[in-house]
Write a protein that holds these residues in place. Structure first.
Motif, short mmCIF file in Angstrom:
data_model
loop_
_atom_site.label_atom_id
_atom_site.label_comp_id
_atom_site.label_asym_id
_atom_site.label_seq_id
_atom_site.Cartn_x
_atom_site.Cartn_y
_atom_site.Cartn_z
N VAL A 334 0.84 -1.21 0.00
CA VAL A 334 0.00 0.00 0.00
C VAL A 334 0.87 1.25 0.00
O VAL A 334 0.66 2.19 -0.78
CB VAL A 334 -0.95 0.00 1.23
CG1 VAL A 334 -1.49 1.40 1.49
CG2 VAL A 334 -2.09 -0.96 1.00
N VAL A 335 1.89 1.26 0.85
CA VAL A 335 2.75 2.43 0.96
C VAL A 335 3.47 2.69 -0.36
O VAL A 335 3.59 3.83 -0.81
CB VAL A 335 3.78 2.23 2.10
CG1 VAL A 335 4.79 3.34 2.09
CG2 VAL A 335 3.06 2.16 3.42
N VAL A 336 3.94 1.63 -1.02
CA VAL A 336 4.71 1.80 -2.25
C VAL A 336 3.81 2.18 -3.42
O VAL A 336 4.13 3.07 -4.20
CB VAL A 336 5.49 0.50 -2.57
CG1 VAL A 336 6.17 0.62 -3.92
CG2 VAL A 336 6.51 0.23 -1.49
N LEU A 337 2.66 1.52 -3.55
CA LEU A 337 1.87 1.68 -4.78
C LEU A 337 0.81 2.78 -4.73
O LEU A 337 0.47 3.35 -5.77
CB LEU A 337 1.17 0.35 -5.12
CG LEU A 337 2.09 -0.76 -5.60
CD1 LEU A 337 1.30 -2.04 -5.78
CD2 LEU A 337 2.75 -0.37 -6.92
N MET A 338 0.29 3.09 -3.54
CA MET A 338 -0.84 4.00 -3.51
C MET A 338 -0.57 5.39 -4.06
O MET A 338 -1.41 5.94 -4.76
CB MET A 338 -1.43 4.10 -2.10
CG MET A 338 -2.45 3.03 -1.81
SD MET A 338 -3.47 2.63 -3.23
CE MET A 338 -2.84 1.05 -3.65
N PRO A 339 0.61 5.99 -3.77
CA PRO A 339 0.84 7.32 -4.34
C PRO A 339 0.71 7.32 -5.86
O PRO A 339 0.38 8.35 -6.46
CB PRO A 339 2.28 7.65 -3.92
CG PRO A 339 2.54 6.78 -2.74
CD PRO A 339 1.74 5.54 -2.93
N LEU A 340 0.93 6.16 -6.50
CA LEU A 340 0.81 6.08 -7.96
C LEU A 340 -0.62 5.80 -8.38
O LEU A 340 -1.10 6.34 -9.39
CB LEU A 340 1.71 4.96 -8.49
CG LEU A 340 3.20 5.18 -8.33
CD1 LEU A 340 3.96 3.93 -8.69
CD2 LEU A 340 3.62 6.34 -9.23
N LEU A 341 -1.30 4.92 -7.64
CA LEU A 341 -2.60 4.45 -8.11
C LEU A 341 -3.76 5.37 -7.74
O LEU A 341 -4.70 5.52 -8.50
CB LEU A 341 -2.87 3.03 -7.58
CG LEU A 341 -1.94 1.95 -8.11
CD1 LEU A 341 -2.31 0.60 -7.51
CD2 LEU A 341 -1.99 1.88 -9.63
#
Lengths: 426, 171
Positions: A334-341
């Motif tokens: 969540v931490v890695v992908l959410m800023p992108l998604l």
């Protein structure tokens, strides 16, 4: 610059650099080449963690371990077993209910599965459940349980995307219950087909003893679920009340926990919290670098050039997260992908509470998906069966969960119903 | 070296326990006061946040010592010892760069904010900010003591399941 960032990040991950430090180091490299001061990292690390709702993370972890070591969980399970143990597959259903409550309570799927599985799997083995079925039940219930609060992944998602933790917890309840009920139906079917053992019906005296013993423990789920669902408590408040009540029960009422056991529990809580929060702290710089390089905007434009239909995007997210979820813990993913998604989701007018539930359900499924799912490995380890043997009995459970995931993804009403009752405007 | 590492971990661990208990007590008191309508503590929110950040990053440093941080291991598990030793060194050097930035830049931030006071507690902001260089230094220390101590068995990490610490089946 964006390619440098992702190249470094993925390269470091493959070299077995911890996720948090891969985030930190790849951001530092880009800061260096982009002529930004490296002080950004030290500052953002602090500001990224400086948020009151994050306190729910250590409190829930602490409450969970007090319940496990203080005999609270065991009493709840015992009562439920006395009540429905005589039904074929009844114990399996009890395990589902107990597991959904305790899953994702620590932010680490390894710690969660070890804690839950080590109570539930031996309990089932002792009552002559086949080990492979026992593993499949615990793993599948863990995947469903990631949706039922308390849920560390949702707390992290809420803070990354600025959604209210309370609404997100409320939203997870119906989809989680939907998954749990489908699993229980499946267990009932398997129990009939394969003849899973049933207990003799408990006598009234046995029932009375178990009930009397378990009454104080029943307030624990009431405090956590009831407090959040009724809107009386925020997530952090219900977590701290659960800690105090859990400590009261295990130290004073049941006396199963000695005061000298406390430091180890506290220390373990801090380490698990630190594990999640180091990723969060490092990712704030990573996200900042992404934004300065306009990566989210470019990615959104790219996504729209493929299709502007939300269901296409959601399907791509489903597949992506299923893959990422098999080798990365849900909180870290969540931490890695959410800023992108989430900028894309926002752009497509997908409700962010609904999106959060889709993401969480998806990552939960990834954790148990063969061949790599971390939770599946741990559960097999506890039952002492090779993972390969579990895959076949696992298939019907996976089919049920994937069907439930697709329903949750494409019928937003199921998730948004409860939060709307509580006044969510979305 | 093991003794030194154990001693540092013991002190940090004790501090972490105190911080966590303090955070619990403060937040619980605040909840109690509010629901009993006895007013509220203006500084509770801020104090709890600072305690939390200190506890998290010290906990993270202790996690570095035990090698529990989320890592994708399936490649490093598959290679022979010699190669893994190289990977451990790369990871240690790479992480150390991040820790050095935490120490140096974090310390500058501490000095820079000495006179800045926190809004509710009226305390110098250096105190909360100090966690960044301190935890960075601890992480650096634990990383390298681990590298040295585990040189013969590189990439040592705790077994996924510590069976001695697990609870038992429900009778």
């Amino acid at each position: 610059m964006a390619i440098l960032l992702f190249g470094c990040f993925l390269g470091l991950l493959v070299l077995a650099v911890p996720i948090a430090l891969s985030l930190g180091l790849s951001s530092l490299i880009v800061l260096f080449f982009g002529g930004f001061p490296s002080a950004v990292l030290a500052q953002k690390m602090f500001t990224g963690l400086d948020s009151f709702p994050f306190l729910a993370v250590p409190f829930f972890i602490l409450a969970g371990s007090l319940m496990e070591t203080g005999g609270i969980s065991a009493r709840l399970v015992r009562l439920a077993t006395v009540m429905v143990g005589h039904i074929r597959g009844g114990l399996g259903m009890v395990v589902v209910v107990a597991t959904i409550f305790f899953s994702d309570i620590s932010g680490s799927s390894v710690a969660d599965t070890a804690a839950i599985g080590s109570i539930m799997i031996p309990t089932m083995l002792k009552r002559r459940y086949p080990p492979t079925i026992a593993v499949a039940i615990v793993a599948a219930a863990g995947a469903a349980g990631i949706l039922i609060p308390p849920c560390i992944t949702m707390i992290i998602y809420a803070l990354v995307t600025n959604v209210s933790v309370g609404y997100l917890f409320a939203a997870g309840f119906v989809p989680g219950a939907l998954m749990a009920l489908s699993l229980m139906a499946l267990i009932y079917y398997i129990a009939r087909r394969d003849g899973l053992p049933a207990e003799p019906r408990a006598t009234f005296a046995e029932f009375r003893i178990a009930l009397w013993d378990a009454i104080p423990t029943m307030f624990m789920p009431v405090i956590i679920l009831g407090g959040i669902l009724s809107g009386v408590f925020t997530a952090t408040e219900s977590a701290v009340v659960a800690v105090v009540y859990g400590a009261f029960l295990s130290l004073i009422v049941y006396r199963e926990l000695r005061p000298r056991d406390l430091p180890a529990i506290l220390l373990n809580t801090a380490k698990l919290t630190g594990m999640v929060m180091l990723v969060v702290g490092m990712s704030t710089t990573f996200a900042w670098v992404l934004t300065t390089q306009q990566v989210p905007q470019n990615l959104t434009a790219w996504m729209l050039s493929i299709s502007d239909r939300p269901w296409v995007f959601l399907l791509m997210v489903n597949v992506l997260l299923l893959i990422v979820g098999t080798f990365m813990d849900a909180t870290a993913a969540v931490v890695v992908l959410m800023p992108l998604l989430y900028p894309i989701a926002q752009h497509m007018h997908i409700d962010l509470v609904h999106f959060g539930i889709v993401i969480t359900a998806n990552l939960g499924l990834g954790l148990i998906h063969p061949p790599l799912g971390i939770a599946l490995f741990i559960a097999s380890g506890i039952a002492k069966v090779p993972v390969e043997k579990v895959i076949k009995p696992m298939l019907p459970f996976l089919a049920v969960l994937i069907a439930a995931l697709l329903i949750i993804t494409y019928v937003p009403v199921i998730t948004l119903f409860v939060p709307r009752l509580l006044g969510y405007p979305g | 070296m093991k003794k030194l590492s154990d001693a540092v971990a013991f002190v940090a661990g004790a501090v972490v326990c105190v911080l966590l208990v303090a955070a619990c007590v403060i937040v619980f008191t605040e909840v109690l006061l509010r629901y009993l309508s006895l007013g509220s503590l203006a500084w509770a929110d801020e104090a709890a946040r600072f305690l939390f950040i200190w506890m998290s990053l010290l906990g993270a440093a202790l996690g570095v010592r035990e090698g529990i941080h989320f890592t994708i291991n399936f490649i490093s598990d598959a290679v022979p010892n010699q190669v893994r030793r190289g990977l451990v060194l790369i990871a240690a050097v790479g992480s150390s760069l991040v820790y050095l930035v935490m120490i140096v830049e974090g310390w500058r931030f501490v000095i820079f904010n000495q006179t800045q006071l926190s809004p509710a507690l009226d305390m110098s902001m250096s105190v909360p900010y100090l966690v960044v260089p301190v935890s960075g230094a601890l992480m650096l220390f634990f990383t390298w003591t681990n590298v040295v101590m585990n040189w013969k068995h590189p990439g040592m990490r705790p077994p996924l399941l510590d069976e001695s610490s697990l609870p038992n089946a429900v009778e």
